[in-house]
Motif scaffolding. Structure first.
Motif, PDB file in Angstrom:
ATOM      1  N   ILE A   1      -2.500  14.334  -2.192  1.00 34.32           N
ATOM      2  CA  ILE A   1      -3.788  13.924  -1.630  1.00 34.32           C
ATOM      3  C   ILE A   1      -4.478  12.862  -2.480  1.00 34.32           C
ATOM      4  CG2 ILE A   1      -4.167  16.080  -0.390  1.00 34.32           C
ATOM      5  CD1 ILE A   1      -6.172  16.810  -2.643  1.00 34.32           C
ATOM      6  N   PHE A   2      -3.948  12.543  -3.636  1.00 32.98           N
ATOM      7  CA  PHE A   2      -4.593  11.545  -4.501  1.00 32.98           C
ATOM      8  C   PHE A   2      -4.839  10.212  -3.796  1.00 32.98           C
ATOM      9  CE2 PHE A   2      -4.539  14.439  -7.794  1.00 32.98           C
ATOM     10  CZ  PHE A   2      -4.929  13.906  -8.998  1.00 32.98           C
ATOM     11  N   PRO A   3      -3.894   9.680  -3.013  1.00 37.44           N
ATOM     12  CA  PRO A   3      -4.192   8.413  -2.330  1.00 37.44           C
ATOM     13  C   PRO A   3      -5.295   8.526  -1.274  1.00 37.44           C
ATOM     14  CG  PRO A   3      -1.836   8.731  -2.458  1.00 37.44           C
ATOM     15  CD  PRO A   3      -2.471  10.017  -2.900  1.00 37.44           C
TER      16      PRO A   3
ATOM     17  N   GLU B   1       0.825  -1.207   0.000  1.00 33.64           N
ATOM     18  CA  GLU B   1       0.000   0.000   0.000  1.00 33.64           C
ATOM     19  C   GLU B   1       0.858   1.256   0.000  1.00 33.64           C
ATOM     20  OE1 GLU B   1      -2.643  -0.137   3.289  1.00 33.64           O
ATOM     21  OE2 GLU B   1      -3.890  -1.699   2.403  1.00 33.64           O
ATOM     22  N   ILE B   2       1.966   1.226   0.714  1.00 31.49           N
ATOM     23  CA  ILE B   2       2.858   2.386   0.782  1.00 31.49           C
ATOM     24  C   ILE B   2       3.498   2.633  -0.584  1.00 31.49           C
ATOM     25  CG2 ILE B   2       4.969   3.266   1.844  1.00 31.49           C
ATOM     26  CD1 ILE B   2       4.138   1.680   4.363  1.00 31.49           C
ATOM     27  N   ILE B   3       3.920   1.564  -1.239  1.00 36.11           N
ATOM     28  CA  ILE B   3       4.514   1.700  -2.573  1.00 36.11           C
ATOM     29  C   ILE B   3       3.474   2.212  -3.565  1.00 36.11           C
ATOM     30  CG2 ILE B   3       5.549   0.402  -4.490  1.00 36.11           C
ATOM     31  CD1 ILE B   3       6.796  -1.423  -2.284  1.00 36.11           C
ATOM     32  N   LEU B   4       2.254   1.690  -3.477  1.00 40.88           N
ATOM     33  CA  LEU B   4       1.198   2.147  -4.372  1.00 40.88           C
ATOM     34  C   LEU B   4       0.818   3.601  -4.102  1.00 40.88           C
ATOM     35  CD1 LEU B   4      -1.074  -1.013  -4.552  1.00 40.88           C
ATOM     36  CD2 LEU B   4       0.440  -0.102  -6.333  1.00 40.88           C
ATOM     37  N   ALA B   5       0.863   4.026  -2.858  1.00 40.66           N
ATOM     38  CA  ALA B   5       0.596   5.431  -2.541  1.00 40.66           C
ATOM     39  C   ALA B   5       1.674   6.319  -3.138  1.00 40.66           C
ATOM     40  CB  ALA B   5       0.506   5.631  -1.031  1.00 40.66           C
ATOM     41  N   PHE B   6       2.922   5.863  -3.085  1.00 35.33           N
ATOM     42  CA  PHE B   6       4.020   6.612  -3.698  1.00 35.33           C
ATOM     43  C   PHE B   6       3.788   6.756  -5.200  1.00 35.33           C
ATOM     44  CE2 PHE B   6       8.138   6.822  -5.805  1.00 35.33           C
ATOM     45  CZ  PHE B   6       8.745   7.858  -5.119  1.00 35.33           C
ATOM     46  N   ILE B   7       3.459   5.636  -5.845  1.00 36.17           N
ATOM     47  CA  ILE B   7       3.222   5.665  -7.293  1.00 36.17           C
ATOM     48  C   ILE B   7       1.966   6.474  -7.614  1.00 36.17           C
ATOM     49  CG2 ILE B   7       2.654   4.210  -9.286  1.00 36.17           C
ATOM     50  CD1 ILE B   7       4.426   2.041  -7.967  1.00 36.17           C
ATOM     51  N   GLY B   8       0.949   6.354  -6.751  1.00 37.89           N
ATOM     52  CA  GLY B   8      -0.287   7.099  -6.945  1.00 37.89           C
ATOM     53  C   GLY B   8      -0.123   8.595  -6.818  1.00 37.89           C
ATOM     54  N   SER B   9       0.925   9.047  -6.212  1.00 34.15           N
ATOM     55  CA  SER B   9       1.230  10.479  -6.160  1.00 34.15           C
ATOM     56  C   SER B   9       2.248  10.871  -7.216  1.00 34.15           C
ATOM     57  CB  SER B   9       1.782  10.852  -4.786  1.00 34.15           C
ATOM     58  OG  SER B   9       0.790  10.697  -3.831  1.00 34.15           O
ATOM     59  N   LEU B  10       3.118   9.967  -7.548  1.00 36.26           N
ATOM     60  CA  LEU B  10       4.141  10.242  -8.554  1.00 36.26           C
ATOM     61  C   LEU B  10       3.521  10.430  -9.937  1.00 36.26           C
ATOM     62  CD1 LEU B  10       7.269  10.365  -8.884  1.00 36.26           C
ATOM     63  CD2 LEU B  10       7.138   7.975  -9.570  1.00 36.26           C
TER      64      LEU B  10
ATOM     65  N   LEU C   1       3.655   9.658   2.578  1.00 33.28           N
ATOM     66  CA  LEU C   1       3.549  10.108   3.962  1.00 33.28           C
ATOM     67  C   LEU C   1       2.090  10.239   4.380  1.00 33.28           C
ATOM     68  CD1 LEU C   1       4.907  11.299   6.558  1.00 33.28           C
ATOM     69  CD2 LEU C   1       4.530  13.523   5.497  1.00 33.28           C
ATOM     70  N   GLY C   2       1.284  10.854   3.522  1.00 31.62           N
ATOM     71  CA  GLY C   2      -0.135  11.000   3.836  1.00 31.62           C
ATOM     72  C   GLY C   2      -0.823   9.669   4.044  1.00 31.62           C
ATOM     73  N   TRP C   3      -0.483   8.687   3.201  1.00 29.79           N
ATOM     74  CA  TRP C   3      -1.105   7.373   3.331  1.00 29.79           C
ATOM     75  C   TRP C   3      -0.638   6.647   4.595  1.00 29.79           C
ATOM     76  CZ3 TRP C   3      -5.221   5.224   1.472  1.00 29.79           C
ATOM     77  CH2 TRP C   3      -5.430   3.877   1.716  1.00 29.79           C
ATOM     78  N   ILE C   4       0.635   6.761   4.919  1.00 32.62           N
ATOM     79  CA  ILE C   4       1.140   6.112   6.133  1.00 32.62           C
ATOM     80  C   ILE C   4       0.441   6.679   7.371  1.00 32.62           C
ATOM     81  CG2 ILE C   4       3.161   5.898   7.626  1.00 32.62           C
ATOM     82  CD1 ILE C   4       4.869   5.710   5.057  1.00 32.62           C
TER      83      ILE C   4
END
Length: 137
Positions: A83-85, A3-12, A34-37
């Motif tokens: 904020i996308f994630p 989930e953390i990796i996907l949040a990174f990609i989802g913001s990138l 960071l927001g997702w964590i």
């Protein structure tokens, strides 16, 4: 961890779509991560979806405003993709699915949850932006 990796990609990826400079792209990804964590940790402790979303957006706002000053870039390039994630897209989708299935009471509860989560994101970002503007003066 996934989930953390996907949040990174989802913001990138939105950062790439918004033509963020290459030197800031990695920091944009960290914003969403960071927001997702923070969101997932607070949700694990409290179980409150709206409160967790608010705290996650506050974390993204703090990171964005701080990173904007450090990297000498606008805060919006870190906050918008960050904020996308947190955006409650699946809740809006489920609301429409319940409406089309004529399950209106479930649609109402899901819709209220989605709208309050979106409002929590907006309020968290607004709060941090206002605080930074006050201290800037």
């Amino acid at each position: 961890m996934i989930e953390i990796i996907l949040a990174f990609i989802g913001s990138l990826c939105p950062g790439i779509l918004y033509n963020v400079e290459k030197r800031n792209l990695i920091w944009v990804g960290f914003s969403g991560m960071l927001g997702w964590i923070i969101y997932s940790r607070v949700y694990g402790f409290t179980g409150g979806l709206v409160f967790s979303t608010f705290i996650g957006s506050v974390a993204v706002g703090l990171y964005s405003e701080s990173c904007a000053r450090i990297r000498k870039a606008p805060a919006t390039i870190f906050s918008i993709p960050g904020i996308f994630p947190l955006v409650p897209g699946i809740a809006f989708y489920n609301t429409l699915q319940h409406i089309t299935g004529n399950r209106l009471s479930q649609a109402a509860s899901m819709g209220i949850e989605a709208i309050t989560s979106a409002a929590a994101i907006a309020f968290g970002m607004l709060l941090i932006s206002a605080v930074f503007r006050i201290f800037k003066r």
